[in-house]
Design an enzyme around this catalytic site. Structure first.
Site, PDB file in Angstrom:
ATOM      1  N   GLU A 234      -5.272  -4.948  10.741  1.00 46.00           N
ATOM      2  CA  GLU A 234      -4.357  -4.086  10.871  1.00 46.00           C
ATOM      3  C   GLU A 234      -4.490  -3.425  12.448  1.00 46.00           C
ATOM      4  O   GLU A 234      -5.351  -2.811  12.722  1.00 46.00           O
ATOM      5  CB  GLU A 234      -4.629  -2.780  10.123  1.00 46.00           C
ATOM      6  CG  GLU A 234      -4.898  -2.708   8.770  1.00 46.00           C
ATOM      7  CD  GLU A 234      -5.179  -1.604   8.227  1.00 46.00           C
ATOM      8  OE1 GLU A 234      -4.362  -0.695   7.550  1.00 46.00           O
ATOM      9  OE2 GLU A 234      -6.396  -0.869   8.335  1.00 46.00           O
TER      10      GLU A 234
ATOM     11  N   GLU B  66      -6.682   4.555   8.109  1.00 46.93           N
ATOM     12  CA  GLU B  66      -6.433   5.858   8.095  1.00 46.93           C
ATOM     13  C   GLU B  66      -7.836   6.391   7.282  1.00 46.93           C
ATOM     14  O   GLU B  66      -7.999   7.465   7.444  1.00 46.93           O
ATOM     15  CB  GLU B  66      -5.252   6.077   7.162  1.00 46.93           C
ATOM     16  CG  GLU B  66      -4.229   5.826   7.722  1.00 46.93           C
ATOM     17  CD  GLU B  66      -2.895   5.454   6.896  1.00 46.93           C
ATOM     18  OE1 GLU B  66      -1.750   5.290   7.491  1.00 46.93           O
ATOM     19  OE2 GLU B  66      -3.099   5.652   5.391  1.00 46.93           O
TER      20      GLU B  66
ATOM     21  N   HIS C  27      -9.575   0.926   5.236  1.00 45.20           N
ATOM     22  CA  HIS C  27      -8.386   1.211   5.890  1.00 45.20           C
ATOM     23  C   HIS C  27      -8.309   2.061   7.239  1.00 45.20           C
ATOM     24  O   HIS C  27      -9.211   3.009   7.017  1.00 45.20           O
ATOM     25  CB  HIS C  27      -7.244   1.647   4.702  1.00 45.20           C
ATOM     26  CG  HIS C  27      -6.044   1.553   5.069  1.00 45.20           C
ATOM     27  ND1 HIS C  27      -5.378   2.522   6.238  1.00 45.20           N
ATOM     28  CD2 HIS C  27      -4.812   0.879   4.962  1.00 45.20           C
ATOM     29  CE1 HIS C  27      -4.065   2.207   6.338  1.00 45.20           C
ATOM     30  NE2 HIS C  27      -3.657   1.304   5.839  1.00 45.20           N
TER      31      HIS C  27
ATOM     32  N   GLY D   2       2.971   2.531  11.122  1.00 44.37           N
ATOM     33  CA  GLY D   2       3.819   3.355  10.965  1.00 44.37           C
ATOM     34  C   GLY D   2       4.507   3.753  12.039  1.00 44.37           C
ATOM     35  O   GLY D   2       5.335   5.026  12.146  1.00 44.37           O
TER      36      GLY D   2
ATOM     37  N   SER E  50       3.620  -2.278  10.383  1.00 44.53           N
ATOM     38  CA  SER E  50       4.932  -2.184  10.265  1.00 44.53           C
ATOM     39  C   SER E  50       5.700  -3.490  10.034  1.00 44.53           C
ATOM     40  O   SER E  50       6.624  -4.125  10.642  1.00 44.53           O
ATOM     41  CB  SER E  50       5.479  -1.837  11.756  1.00 44.53           C
ATOM     42  OG  SER E  50       4.845  -0.434  12.019  1.00 44.53           O
TER      43      SER E  50
ATOM     44  N   LYS F  77       0.141   4.347  -0.233  1.00 46.94           N
ATOM     45  CA  LYS F  77      -0.441   5.644   0.497  1.00 46.94           C
ATOM     46  C   LYS F  77      -0.204   6.664  -0.423  1.00 46.94           C
ATOM     47  O   LYS F  77      -0.286   6.682  -1.620  1.00 46.94           O
ATOM     48  CB  LYS F  77       0.022   5.690   2.003  1.00 46.94           C
ATOM     49  CG  LYS F  77      -0.239   4.676   2.642  1.00 46.94           C
ATOM     50  CD  LYS F  77       0.272   4.568   4.361  1.00 46.94           C
ATOM     51  CE  LYS F  77      -0.055   3.153   4.948  1.00 46.94           C
ATOM     52  NZ  LYS F  77       0.087   3.292   6.363  1.00 46.94           N
TER      53      LYS F  77
ATOM     54  N   ASN G 218       0.860  -1.150   0.010  1.00 45.69           N
ATOM     55  CA  ASN G 218      -0.016   0.036   0.051  1.00 45.69           C
ATOM     56  C   ASN G 218       0.971   1.255   0.186  1.00 45.69           C
ATOM     57  O   ASN G 218       1.519   1.651   0.942  1.00 45.69           O
ATOM     58  CB  ASN G 218      -0.899  -0.007   1.160  1.00 45.69           C
ATOM     59  CG  ASN G 218      -1.609   1.376   1.182  1.00 45.69           C
ATOM     60  OD1 ASN G 218      -1.886   1.869   0.197  1.00 45.69           O
ATOM     61  ND2 ASN G 218      -1.907   1.485   2.471  1.00 45.69           N
TER      62      ASN G 218
END
Length: 248
Positions: free
Chosen positions: A165, A97, A95, A171, A211, A11, A9
């Site tokens: 996730e 985010e 996702h 991150g 990560s 992003k 991904n």
């Protein structure tokens, strides 16, 4: 056997020229892999260029999101048919985010999933808990809610992918231990069996995303219910994504 899926991904990174350079590097090291599936998810504006670069390659192309309507007055959105026309086979849905910053809900995840399936694209439905939710021992209840609502109405023959996730690991450099990840993946498979039956639960691929790095991928992939990775930052470099994809 569930064929492992390694998805990158990207992003909001990579201009079109940068995207072309990256996938050329990936082709050089990943085109020969046949026992696992490789997927890249560039930004919308780079999808067509990446698909062109990957013609003749086993590496698949996916989008980072999709709207639930085929067309209409939805400024800034992209439809499943547009994604398919650009060369996509997959699309991420829900996702963390998108949930955190853009108001994504379980209900809109469900609408996006059904729209993609109707068009013949494979949704990668993302679920996961925040650090506060994990520390409150709410991981299972959060994921159960996301799955019950997000996968509502899923037809028995539908093919989807689920990505777990742990939001607290995205991150941050923190990674769920292989045992922690396996525990949640096993729970997800059990919940999926309640929704779609034991056969579909056995076949559904569940990816770990949080990560993922070359250093931890092999240990994660040794777990019985982890079927691949949803890779973020490490997918932006051809060498690191290649090492992750070549896990043993």
């Amino acid at each position: 056997m569930r064929k492992p899926l390694i998805a990158g991904n990207w992003k909001m990174y990579k201009t079109v020229p940068e995207a072309r350079t990256l996938v050329r590097g990936l082709r050089a090291s990943l085109d020969s892999l046949t026992d696992r599936e490789i997927l890249v998810c560039p930004p919308f504006c780079a999808l067509l260029a990446v698909a062109e670069e990957l013609k003749g390659s086993p590496i698949r192309v996916g989008a980072q999101n999709s709207h639930w309507e085929e067309q209409g007055a939805f400024t800034g959105e992209v439809s499943p048919s547009m994604l398919q026309d650009a060369g996509c086979h997959y699309a991420l849905v829900g996702h963390s985010e998108r949930r955190q910053y853009f108001g994504e809900t379980d209900a809109t995840v469900n609408k996006r999933m059904h729209a993609l399936l109707k068009r013949g694209l494979t949704p990668i439905v993302c679920v996961g808990e925040t650090l506060q939710e994990r520390e409150s021992n709410a991981t299972q209840s959060i994921i159960q809610r996301q799955m019950d609502n997000g996968l509502k109405g899923l037809e028995p023959a539908s093919v989807i992918v689920i990505a777990y996730e742990p939001v607290w690991a995205i991150g941050t450099g923190k990674t769920a231990s292989p045992d922690q990840a396996q525990e949640v993946h096993s729970f997800i498979r059990q919940q999926f069996a309640k929704i779609s039956g034991a056969s579909m639960a056995h076949d559904v691929r569940i990816l770990y995303g949080g990560s993922v790095k070359p250093e931890n991928m092999s240990a994660l992939m040794k777990q019985p219910d982890i079927d691949g990775g949803l890779v973020g930052g490490a997918s932006l470099d051809a060498e690191s994504f290649s090492k992750i994809s070549h896990y043993r």
